[in-house]
Design an enzyme around this catalytic site. Structure first.
Site, short mmCIF file in Angstrom:
data_model
loop_
_atom_site.label_atom_id
_atom_site.label_comp_id
_atom_site.label_asym_id
_atom_site.label_seq_id
_atom_site.Cartn_x
_atom_site.Cartn_y
_atom_site.Cartn_z
N GLU A 132 57.49 42.30 47.29
CA GLU A 132 56.20 42.43 46.61
C GLU A 132 55.28 41.26 46.95
O GLU A 132 54.07 41.42 47.09
CB GLU A 132 56.43 42.53 45.09
CG GLU A 132 55.19 42.51 44.22
CD GLU A 132 54.38 43.80 44.30
OE1 GLU A 132 54.17 44.31 45.40
OE2 GLU A 132 53.93 44.28 43.25
N THR A 185 45.28 44.41 46.45
CA THR A 185 45.64 43.57 45.30
C THR A 185 45.22 42.11 45.53
O THR A 185 44.66 41.48 44.64
CB THR A 185 47.15 43.65 45.02
OG1 THR A 185 47.45 45.01 44.72
CG2 THR A 185 47.57 42.78 43.86
N1 HSE Z 1 49.31 42.34 37.80
C1 HSE Z 1 48.92 42.62 39.14
C2 HSE Z 1 47.41 42.49 39.24
C3 HSE Z 1 49.35 43.99 39.50
O1 HSE Z 1 46.72 43.03 38.37
O2 HSE Z 1 46.92 41.86 40.17
C4 HSE Z 1 48.94 44.43 40.87
O3 HSE Z 1 49.32 45.75 41.12
#
Ligand code: HSE
Length: 310
Positions: A132, A185
């Site tokens: 990840e 992301t």
């Molecule tokens: N918590 C992470 C974000 C999840 O919001 O950047 C990304 O899928």
């Protein structure tokens, strides 16, 4: 020793409005499939990737499924073991429903079985997190942990990682709409504020605690009041065309709460029946079509199982 294994790992919704980087839950569909095959020739090789439109690298060190396998082989002192990996993406990349996490979890889960490592889940988690990290540039477990454990997960802390499994009401349904745009992301994290105001933090931790309490006590009204985000949503909403139109449509159609799934562009809406979940999906879809954009709608209960051998 078996020499081939095929694993499905589910999509997941992370953040859940008020739990940036610390809450997430798995859903039944969609998900990714990974095949691992033991070979004579040492080294990890990715032999096939489908469903990615050519976007995913075949370099195993830079691949979310490859990295966990390489790392686990090293940890087990089995660097000479050859492993072939096939990745079958069954969900869109960059869609905010844990696509990279699903591949990383499926690979780590499969490797743990086929290499007969018998590592406990909390150790498998660390290998999946390495995958990840390649995708998002940061360690956050709010997709990986629910995908691996199933159910609704609170990551109480990261140093060391502290996974808490939260029971969920039986009749909780999730509708997800994925408007056809891609959000990376990494980029969606870069636009976030580094500091937050105390007044916003106060609102936030009230909601976070409220959501967890509501889930545990089966109080859907409290769940509904708590699905609020005053910190991340106002910033990331700008990345999703007609975001508030879609959200309001879900709420008007009876959703308990609606927000951005992970870093978007998918949007999730919770409800307490399948009929309501389907109705919410239709209402959200109408709003996405107004943009106009294509979309996918997924309706699911919370996935309690996590990855499975298929
Ligand atoms: N918590 C992470 C974000 C999840 O919001 O950047 C990304 O899928």
């Amino acid at each position: 020793m078996k020499n081939e294994i095929r694993v499905f790992a589910p999509a997941s919704v992370s953040n859940v409005a008020c739990g940036f980087d610390v809450m997430g839950f798995a859903i039944n569909e969609p998900g990714d499939e990974i095949i691992l095959r033991l070979t004579e020739k040492s080294g990890v090789v990715i032999t096939k990737i489908t469903g990615d439109n050519g976007k995913i690298t075949y370099d195993p060190y830079q691949n979310t499924a490859g990295a966990p396998v390489i790392s686990m082989l090293k940890y087990l002192g089995m660097e000479k073991q050859g492993v072939e990996i096939e990745i079958h993406k069954k969900m869109p990349l960059g869609s905010g429903i844990g696509s990279s996490a699903a591949s990383a979890v499926a690979a780590a889960f499969a490797a743990n079985i086929i290499l007969e490592a018998n590592l406990p889940r909390n150790e498998v988690l660390n290998f999946a997190l390495e995958g990840e990290k390649i995708a998002s540039g940061a360690i956050h477990a709010d997709n990986v942990a629910p995908c691996l454990y199933g159910g609704f997960i609170l990551i109480r802390g990261y140093n060391p990682i502290d996974i808490i499994e939260i029971p969920v009401p039986e009749n909780l349904y999730c509708t997800i709409i994925y408007p056809h745009i891609e959000i990376k992301t990494k980029e969606a994290r870069e636009i976030l504020p580094i500091e937050v105001k105390l007044v916003d933090a106060k609102t936030h931790w009230g909601n976070t605690a409220g959501l967890i309490a509501g889930l545990i006590t089966n109080d859907l009204n409290l769940v509904s009041r708590s699905i609020q985000d005053v910190i991340i949503e106002p910033v990331r909403a700008k990345l999703i065309p007609n975001y508030y139109g879609i959200k309001n449509a879900a709420l008007d159609a009876g959703s308990l709460g609606c927000n951005i799934s992970g870093s978007g562009p998918s949007i999730f809406a919770l409800s307490s029946s399948i009929e309501s979940a389907n109705k919410i999906g239709e209402a959200m879809q109408k709003e996405v079509e107004k943009i106009p954009l294509g979309c996918n709608v997924y309706v699911s209960k919370i996935n309690k199982e996590g990855p499975r051998v298929i």
